[in-house]
Scaffold this active site. Structure first.
Site, short mmCIF file in Angstrom:
data_model
loop_
_atom_site.label_atom_id
_atom_site.label_comp_id
_atom_site.label_asym_id
_atom_site.label_seq_id
_atom_site.Cartn_x
_atom_site.Cartn_y
_atom_site.Cartn_z
N GLY A 46 -1.08 -6.64 10.12
CA GLY A 46 -1.50 -5.83 8.71
C GLY A 46 0.75 -4.81 8.75
O GLY A 46 1.22 -5.27 9.79
N GLN A 51 7.57 -0.27 6.11
CA GLN A 51 8.16 -1.77 6.84
C GLN A 51 9.42 -2.55 6.56
O GLN A 51 9.80 -3.10 7.05
CB GLN A 51 7.10 -2.08 7.52
CG GLN A 51 6.08 -1.09 8.83
CD GLN A 51 4.87 -1.89 9.30
OE1 GLN A 51 3.42 -2.23 8.28
NE2 GLN A 51 5.26 -2.10 10.89
N CYS A 88 2.88 -2.43 17.10
CA CYS A 88 3.14 -1.79 15.32
C CYS A 88 4.90 -3.09 15.40
O CYS A 88 5.61 -3.60 15.99
CB CYS A 88 4.11 -0.84 15.66
SG CYS A 88 4.54 -0.56 13.82
N LEU A 89 4.71 -4.26 14.21
CA LEU A 89 5.97 -4.34 14.13
C LEU A 89 7.44 -3.88 13.90
O LEU A 89 8.56 -4.22 13.91
CB LEU A 89 5.67 -4.85 12.62
CG LEU A 89 4.77 -6.42 12.90
CD1 LEU A 89 4.40 -7.22 11.42
CD2 LEU A 89 4.98 -7.57 13.89
N HIS A 130 -4.05 2.27 10.68
CA HIS A 130 -2.68 2.38 11.66
C HIS A 130 -1.56 1.90 10.39
O HIS A 130 -0.31 3.00 10.30
CB HIS A 130 -2.04 1.00 12.19
CG HIS A 130 -1.00 0.94 12.81
ND1 HIS A 130 -0.81 0.81 14.35
CD2 HIS A 130 -0.08 0.45 12.44
CE1 HIS A 130 0.81 0.20 14.37
NE2 HIS A 130 1.24 0.15 13.36
N GLU A 131 -1.60 1.09 9.53
CA GLU A 131 -1.61 0.63 7.83
C GLU A 131 -1.18 1.94 7.20
O GLU A 131 -0.03 2.54 6.48
CB GLU A 131 -0.99 0.26 7.53
CG GLU A 131 -1.85 -1.27 7.81
CD GLU A 131 -0.19 -1.97 8.85
OE1 GLU A 131 0.44 -1.30 8.18
OE2 GLU A 131 -0.02 -2.50 10.39
N HIS A 134 0.98 4.52 8.28
CA HIS A 134 2.73 3.84 8.18
C HIS A 134 2.98 4.83 6.22
O HIS A 134 3.97 5.05 6.13
CB HIS A 134 2.84 2.10 7.40
CG HIS A 134 3.77 2.23 8.82
ND1 HIS A 134 4.59 1.94 9.75
CD2 HIS A 134 2.58 1.18 9.87
CE1 HIS A 134 4.31 1.92 10.46
NE2 HIS A 134 3.43 0.99 10.85
ZN ZN Z 1 2.82 -0.29 12.38
#
Ligand code: ZN
Length: 171
Positions: A46, A51, A88-89, A130-131, A134
């Protein structure tokens, strides 16, 4: 489509509450395409717009059976709980334990501006939470229960294969 640079922890855009998207303009549609490409290139499950440095309420995911795009997502229902490992990216090379609901329902708009309802469980439910976090400036580090050590799956498979070979040789 274009791959966008991924913003990493420490950048203030990851700590802000992102803005609602009033209308799916051409610019928003292009951003969604670029976010999908960026997520796939990075092998992520995701990605949220902050991000890639854009403080707007847009998330893209792929739980394994195709892309899911949600604009202005709202977490309506959440039930169950489970502690599991997350990455997480925007926080490279770290895996942490986070408690999440196991089943969720999220509503919002799709990439064409039509109402959308997504019911999810397991990994998909975890990724949605999670997303959406953000978009509220919340990172997994804010929720972490502890640091996890993750052995690369490839290494594990290799070790297993070697064990099998060794066992066969012993016969
Ligand atoms: Zn993340």
């Amino acid at each position: 489509m274009a791959k966008l640079p991924i913003v990493t922890v420490g950048d203030p855009v990851l700590e802000q509450r992102a803005e609602e998207v009033p209308k799916i303009t051409k610019k928003v549609a292009k951003l969604i395409d670029d976010m999908l490409e960026t997520m796939y290139e990075a092998n992520g499950v995701g990605l949220a717009a902050p991000q890639v440095g854009v403080s707007q309420r847009i998330i893209v995911l792929d739980p394994g059976d195709g892309p899911v795009i949600i604009v202005n997502p709202v977490l309506n229902e959440a039930s169950g709980e489970e502690i599991d490992v997350e990455g997480c990216l925007s926080i490279p090379e770290r895996w942490v334990y986070v408690k999440r609901a196991t089943e969720v329902e999220v509503t919002g708009l799709n990439e064409k501006g039509k109402p959308l309802r997504v019911q999810a469980e397991g990994l998909f439910a975890r990724a949605l939470q999670h997303e959406i976090d953000h978009l509220d400036g919340v990172l997994m580090l804010d929720r972490m229960l502890g640091e996890a050590e993750v052995v690369q799956v490839a290494d594990e498979e290799m070790a297993e294969a070697e064990e099998v070979e060794a066992a066969e040789e012993g016969e």
